[in-house]
Design a protein around this motif. Structure first.
Motif, PDB file in Angstrom:
ATOM      1  N   TYR A 251       0.866  -1.177   0.000  1.00 34.75           N
ATOM      2  CA  TYR A 251       0.000   0.000   0.000  1.00 34.75           C
ATOM      3  C   TYR A 251       0.903   1.228   0.000  1.00 34.75           C
ATOM      4  O   TYR A 251       1.967   1.213   0.621  1.00 34.75           O
ATOM      5  CB  TYR A 251      -0.872  -0.004   1.260  1.00 34.75           C
ATOM      6  CG  TYR A 251      -1.740   1.210   1.460  1.00 34.75           C
ATOM      7  CD1 TYR A 251      -2.970   1.315   0.822  1.00 34.75           C
ATOM      8  CD2 TYR A 251      -1.333   2.249   2.298  1.00 34.75           C
ATOM      9  CE1 TYR A 251      -3.777   2.433   1.020  1.00 34.75           C
ATOM     10  CE2 TYR A 251      -2.140   3.358   2.499  1.00 34.75           C
ATOM     11  CZ  TYR A 251      -3.359   3.449   1.853  1.00 34.75           C
ATOM     12  OH  TYR A 251      -4.160   4.545   2.039  1.00 34.75           O
ATOM     13  N   LYS A 252       0.611   2.314  -0.708  1.00 37.47           N
ATOM     14  CA  LYS A 252      -0.566   2.575  -1.492  1.00 37.47           C
ATOM     15  C   LYS A 252      -0.147   2.776  -2.945  1.00 37.47           C
ATOM     16  O   LYS A 252       0.780   3.530  -3.226  1.00 37.47           O
ATOM     17  CB  LYS A 252      -1.274   3.823  -0.948  1.00 37.47           C
ATOM     18  CG  LYS A 252      -2.370   4.395  -1.791  1.00 37.47           C
ATOM     19  CD  LYS A 252      -2.951   5.656  -1.165  1.00 37.47           C
ATOM     20  CE  LYS A 252      -3.864   6.371  -2.109  1.00 37.47           C
ATOM     21  NZ  LYS A 252      -5.249   6.375  -1.884  1.00 37.47           N
ATOM     22  N   ASP A 254      -1.079   3.595  -7.203  1.00 36.19           N
ATOM     23  CA  ASP A 254      -2.022   4.127  -8.177  1.00 36.19           C
ATOM     24  C   ASP A 254      -2.785   2.960  -8.780  1.00 36.19           C
ATOM     25  O   ASP A 254      -2.236   1.857  -8.947  1.00 36.19           O
ATOM     26  CB  ASP A 254      -1.289   4.888  -9.286  1.00 36.19           C
ATOM     27  CG  ASP A 254      -0.691   6.203  -8.788  1.00 36.19           C
ATOM     28  OD1 ASP A 254      -1.079   6.654  -7.687  1.00 36.19           O
ATOM     29  OD2 ASP A 254       0.162   6.769  -9.500  1.00 36.19           O
ATOM     30  N   LEU A 255      -4.037   3.198  -9.133  1.00 33.02           N
ATOM     31  CA  LEU A 255      -4.858   2.132  -9.691  1.00 33.02           C
ATOM     32  C   LEU A 255      -4.261   1.622 -11.003  1.00 33.02           C
ATOM     33  O   LEU A 255      -3.712   2.391 -11.794  1.00 33.02           O
ATOM     34  CB  LEU A 255      -6.290   2.616  -9.915  1.00 33.02           C
ATOM     35  CG  LEU A 255      -7.091   2.978  -8.657  1.00 33.02           C
ATOM     36  CD1 LEU A 255      -8.506   3.412  -9.051  1.00 33.02           C
ATOM     37  CD2 LEU A 255      -7.156   1.808  -7.691  1.00 33.02           C
ATOM     38  N   TYR A 260       3.826   3.545  -6.752  1.00 37.33           N
ATOM     39  CA  TYR A 260       3.293   4.055  -5.489  1.00 37.33           C
ATOM     40  C   TYR A 260       2.643   5.417  -5.681  1.00 37.33           C
ATOM     41  O   TYR A 260       2.950   6.154  -6.625  1.00 37.33           O
ATOM     42  CB  TYR A 260       4.397   4.127  -4.433  1.00 37.33           C
ATOM     43  CG  TYR A 260       4.777   2.784  -3.856  1.00 37.33           C
ATOM     44  CD1 TYR A 260       3.928   2.110  -2.988  1.00 37.33           C
ATOM     45  CD2 TYR A 260       5.981   2.171  -4.202  1.00 37.33           C
ATOM     46  CE1 TYR A 260       4.268   0.876  -2.466  1.00 37.33           C
ATOM     47  CE2 TYR A 260       6.331   0.926  -3.687  1.00 37.33           C
ATOM     48  CZ  TYR A 260       5.470   0.283  -2.821  1.00 37.33           C
ATOM     49  OH  TYR A 260       5.806  -0.950  -2.307  1.00 37.33           O
ATOM     50  N   ASP A 261       1.777   5.742  -4.767  1.00 35.07           N
ATOM     51  CA  ASP A 261       0.913   6.923  -4.780  1.00 35.07           C
ATOM     52  C   ASP A 261       1.583   8.158  -5.387  1.00 35.07           C
ATOM     53  O   ASP A 261       2.568   8.667  -4.866  1.00 35.07           O
ATOM     54  CB  ASP A 261       0.490   7.205  -3.340  1.00 35.07           C
ATOM     55  CG  ASP A 261      -0.591   8.255  -3.249  1.00 35.07           C
ATOM     56  OD1 ASP A 261      -1.214   8.560  -4.276  1.00 35.07           O
ATOM     57  OD2 ASP A 261      -0.804   8.768  -2.139  1.00 35.07           O
ATOM     58  N   SER A 324      -7.320  -2.123  -7.095  1.00 35.97           N
ATOM     59  CA  SER A 324      -7.433  -1.235  -5.932  1.00 35.97           C
ATOM     60  C   SER A 324      -6.059  -0.668  -5.619  1.00 35.97           C
ATOM     61  O   SER A 324      -5.072  -0.969  -6.297  1.00 35.97           O
ATOM     62  CB  SER A 324      -7.987  -1.995  -4.720  1.00 35.97           C
ATOM     63  OG  SER A 324      -6.989  -2.800  -4.119  1.00 35.97           O
ATOM     64  N   ASP A 325      -5.981   0.172  -4.579  1.00 31.31           N
ATOM     65  CA  ASP A 325      -4.686   0.749  -4.198  1.00 31.31           C
ATOM     66  C   ASP A 325      -3.891  -0.174  -3.274  1.00 31.31           C
ATOM     67  O   ASP A 325      -2.840   0.207  -2.784  1.00 31.31           O
ATOM     68  CB  ASP A 325      -4.873   2.131  -3.559  1.00 31.31           C
ATOM     69  CG  ASP A 325      -5.860   2.126  -2.406  1.00 31.31           C
ATOM     70  OD1 ASP A 325      -6.350   1.039  -2.051  1.00 31.31           O
ATOM     71  OD2 ASP A 325      -6.159   3.210  -1.875  1.00 31.31           O
TER      72      ASP A 325
END
Length: 431
Positions: A251-252, A254-255, A260-261, A324-325
């Motif tokens: 986590y986390k 990007d879809l 990563y985010d 999902s993330d």
């Protein structure tokens, strides 16, 4: 008329080896993906697992979805049933609490050896009034051993580590079962604890964390993982075992990517540019009761006590899934169970209704001779109640002597072996 049956031969020295594949995945309200072959480790030769346990978090729990799922199976349950049914598995049990879903699938052959199936759930969201967070469990007797699977979704955010521990303790305390011998979760022989546990990586900044991940130096982050830190301080956590975190934090993301985010965290008025720090939020742990409560002086179990063991064969994440993330995490386990008593090893052959006759005092059950092994053995007679969905009566063990056909076959084989030995050439030496 309810069917009766005859048990299979008993061998108290048997050790049963079972393979379990456990999945935890925060699906972020998404629909099932088109393919889960790699997630479930399905091969062209067919599945080799005896049991699949699937724990999902954030299954779509909008009111209209949740109400429809109460009357019908949810899309994820239908999806996995469609996958497993052609492979010889059935859904043994399931439990759902809003976005938390727990499913257990087993091979047909193991069904007669599984009893005392119960489900439970505990809400911890909104001080226990809302089920967006909490835990769901399925417990059962598997070959005479009590096993419990617990899927949890604990509070989010890095600052809520203590709240996560408090909620987990509450779940352990609240879930009681109507069983004098195994009333609590921790009384089970094996407890698997998994889910989106939401523990984060403390202290280190996002740049150090990402750089360590890029260089596959995960060991630099283990000591600051909040769950690892808590296990060193909290006695009730020290009994839980986890495999090494030798995969990227899950986590986390990007879809639909393995990046990563990259998006800023949205506030009420604007974006503040804050990105989520990667973390191992999705975990699988287990606890063996005998190991935690009956160790010998050197820390090992004595031979008489070790009637069940757990071996972790594989603990990985699956980066290819991007609905999902969170990335799903799987654990593949070997379970070795010993039969401690004849009651731990009970199965029966079904008898058709037209093969049963009865009077006021006597009920006769006709068993085909083919149902009884010609070699004989030790047996139990069992009475199975459809109404109670369990075995309602059981005889004492009794012996069936080998049949004449079996004895004649053994004698013939001995004669053949003797003739072969008689006509075998003598060894000789060359000079």
């Amino acid at each position: 008329m309810e069917p009766r049956g005859l048990a299979q031969p008993i061998d108290l020295e048997i050790m049963k080896n079972l393979r379990l594949h456990l999945v935890t995945w925060n699906v972020g309200t998404a629909s099932p993906p088109p393919d889960v072959t790699s997630l479930l480790q399905l091969s062209s030769q067919g599945p080799s697992m005896d049991m699949y346990v699937i724990g999902l978090q954030e299954v779509n729990s909008k009111i209209i979805n949740f109400l429809s799922d109460l009357a019908f199976d949810d899309p994820w349950s239908i999806f996995f049933m469609t996958v497993f049914s052609p492979l010889g598995y059935i859904k043994l049990s399931s439990v759902r609490m809003q976005g938390l879903l727990l499913l257990v699938f087993v091979k047909h052959a193991h069904i007669p050896f599984i009893r005392d199936i119960h489900t439970h759930y505990t809400r911890t969201g909104l001080y226990g009034y809302w089920g967006n967070k909490g835990g769901v469990t399925i417990r059962m007797s598997l070959y005479g051993h009590m096993i419990c699977f617990m899927n949890c979704h604990l509070p989010a955010h890095i600052e809520n580590a203590e709240q996560r521990l408090d909620d987990f303790e509450k779940i352990l305390e609240m879930q009681q079962f109507e069983d004098e011998n195994v009333p609590n979760i921790l009384d089970h022989d094996i407890l698997f604890w998994f889910g989106d546990l939401n523990f984060r990586i403390a202290d280190y900044g996002i740049h150090f964390v990402r750089e360590s991940i890029s260089n596959s130096r995960y060991n630099l982050l283990w000591e600051k993982d909040q769950l690892n830190m808590a296990k060193k301080k909290e006695a009730f956590l020290q009994e839980f075992i986890e495999g090494p975190l030798q995969f990227k934090p899950t986590y986390k993301f990007d879809l639909h990517s393995d990046v990563y985010d990259t998006r800023g965290q949205k506030t009420l008025f604007w974006f503040n540019g804050k990105k989520r720090k990667p973390a191992w939020t999705d975990r699988i742990l287990w606890r063996v009761k005998n190991l935690s409560q009956h160790p010998s002086e050197d820390g090992d179990l004595s031979e008489g006590e070790q009637t069940i063991s757990v071996t972790l064969n594989n603990y990985i994440s699956h980066m290819s899934y991007g609905i999902s993330d969170h990335k799903p995490v799987t654990g593949t386990f070997g379970l070795q169970v010993a039969f401690r008593h004849v009651n731990d090893y009970v199965t029966y052959a079904w008898v058709k209704d037209d093969e049963i006759s009865s009077s006021e005092d006597v009920t006769q059950v006709y068993i085909s001779a083919d149902e009884i092994p010609h070699a004989g053995g030790e047996f139990l007679l069992c009475y199975y109640s459809h109404n109670m969905q369990s075995i309602a009566g059981m005889s004492q063990p009794f012996q069936i002597q080998p049949s004449r056909r079996s004895e004649e076959k053994e004698l013939a084989q001995e004669n053949i072996n003797g003739i072969e030995k008689l006509h075998s050439p003598e060894p000789y030496n060359e000079f």
